[in-house]
Design an enzyme around this catalytic site. Structure first.
Site: not given
Ligand SMILES: Cc1ncc(COP(=O)(O)O)c(C=O)c1O
Length: 380
Positions: A97, A169, A194
């Site tokens: 990400y 993650d 998500k």
């Molecule tokens: C794989 C992944 N990790 C972390 C994040 C960050 O999360 P947030 O948008 O809830 O802060 C995202 C956001 O799109 C993501 O897709």
């Protein structure tokens, strides 16, 4: 209890009313019965009963010992980097990400941390890249957006041999399909925005650790109570409600995704399809070993950047939007959205170019989704 039951019943305890739905405790502070006595709750930043229920259910789903519900996925990643000290090195998946890369590059680099990005789907590359001062290996599997699969157990073994932590993650698969702590990972995190939420109506994050007595857990506890990135009671309750349907949502989404991935493979205008549920995906065997499902994230390449951009304006059922994991199907253009700030060199290494589209498949009727894609591709 097994996952479907945990998701529905989790940590629910009936109160005197017999309420089936968890109560929402909005109180910011709590009355003490007398000096030296506490109900267990003092002040909402430290603990809140509704948030506790959510954290409890995440412990059960991830098979962890301590979870924290936080205000975003980025807050969760931030807490992890925050336990490190100047001079420490972090090794990350090179395909991940874009917000994680921005946090590392634009914020933590200035505090004396260093970062390297490697193809973690090849453990020999990881072993060569690890340094004496590497304190964290950070992976996404499947990776984002190119869907490479990393061997969690091999990564954990490599990390521990070097005195480092393995952080996963787990956003793309959710704990319903993958439980990294059971393969030796130390910390698992989610953008709960998500799949855990599933309805595109909350921004939230979760951190879960394998060992509640570990030093890193104590550091996280101190940071979280001192800095206050916790999730609000209302959003905690919304997530609790969402998790009740996690299993039915993600299984249905994965069923739809497999049909769409196979359909995409047969389209002349589609040159590549990256979905970990396709038997010809290079990570397929490993994926089946370490996960109980393949999720509903598909990336694919179309024959030209012009077609990629044109498709985004022609879709009717799929929404051209960032994010993923909700019941609504979304199509993302990573180069301009989720990965817009990714260094060019990393984009080149992972093959993320102007032809790549990333799809989060929802729970709609799959025939309608395919008809929408067919129309968007055909007008080329
Ligand atoms: C794989 C992944 N990790 C972390 C994040 C960050 O999360 P947030 O948008 O809830 O802060 C995202 C956001 O799109 C993501 O897709």
């Amino acid at each position: 209890m097994r996952d479907f039951s945990i998701e529905v019943h989790g940590c629910h305890e009936y109160d005197a009313t017999g309420a089936i739905s968890d109560p929402i405790y909005l109180s910011a502070t709590y009355r003490h019965p007398s000096f030296g006595h506490s109900t267990g709750y003092d002040y909402g930043r430290m603990a809140n009963p509704t948030r506790d229920r959510l954290e409890g259910i995440m412990n059960l789903l991830e098979r962890g010992e301590r979870s924290w519900a936080l205000s975003s996925g980025m807050a969760a990643i931030n807490m992890i980097l925050h336990i490190l000290v100047p001079g420490d090195h972090v090794l990350l998946s090179e395909d991940l990400y874009g917000g994680t890369v921005r946090l590392a590059k634009d914020i933590y680099h200035a505090y004396g941390l260093s970062f390297d990005y490697v193809d973690t789907s090849d453990i020999s590359i990881v072993r060569k890249a690890i340094r004496p001062n590497t304190k964290v290996l950070f992976i996404e599997t499947p990776s984002n957006p190119m869907m490479r699969v990393t061997d969690i157990a091999a990564m954990a073994e490599t990390a521990h041999r070097n005195g480092a932590l393995l952080v996963v993650d787990n956003t793309f698969l959710s704990p319903h399909f993958q439980k990294p702590l059971t393969f030796g990972a130390d910390i698992v995190l989610h953008s709960a925005t998500k799949y855990l939420c599933g309805h595109n109506d909350i921004i939230a994050g979760i951190l879960t650790v394998r060992d509640k007595n570990a030093d890193y857990t104590k550091k996280l506890e101190l940071l979280i109570k001192s800095e206050g990135p916790n999730l609000s009671p209302m959003d905690s309750w919304l997530l609790l409600r969402s998790i009740k349907t996690l299993g039915v949502r993600v299984e249905r989404q994965a069923e739809n995704a497999l049909k769409i991935a196979k359909w995409l493979q047969a389209q002349p205008a589609v040159t590549d399809v990256y979905y970990v549920g396709l038997p010809d995906h290079p990570g397929y065997a490993l994926q089946q070993k370490q996960a109980t499902g393949n999720g509903s994230m598909i990336s694919f390449k179309v024959e030209s950047p012009a077609l990629a951009k044109a498709m985004l304006g022609r879709l009717k059922l799929f929404a051209f939007a960032e994010s993923l994991g909700g019941v609504e199907s979304l199509l993302t253009y990573p180069l301009a959205q989720t990965h817009a700030e990714m260094p060019k060199e990393l984009l080149a290494r992972t093959g993320l170019d102007e032809c790549v589209m990333r799809m989060s498949v929802g729970i709609e009727d799959v025939q309608d989704l395919i008809a929408d894609l067919e129309h968007a591709l055909k007008e080329s």
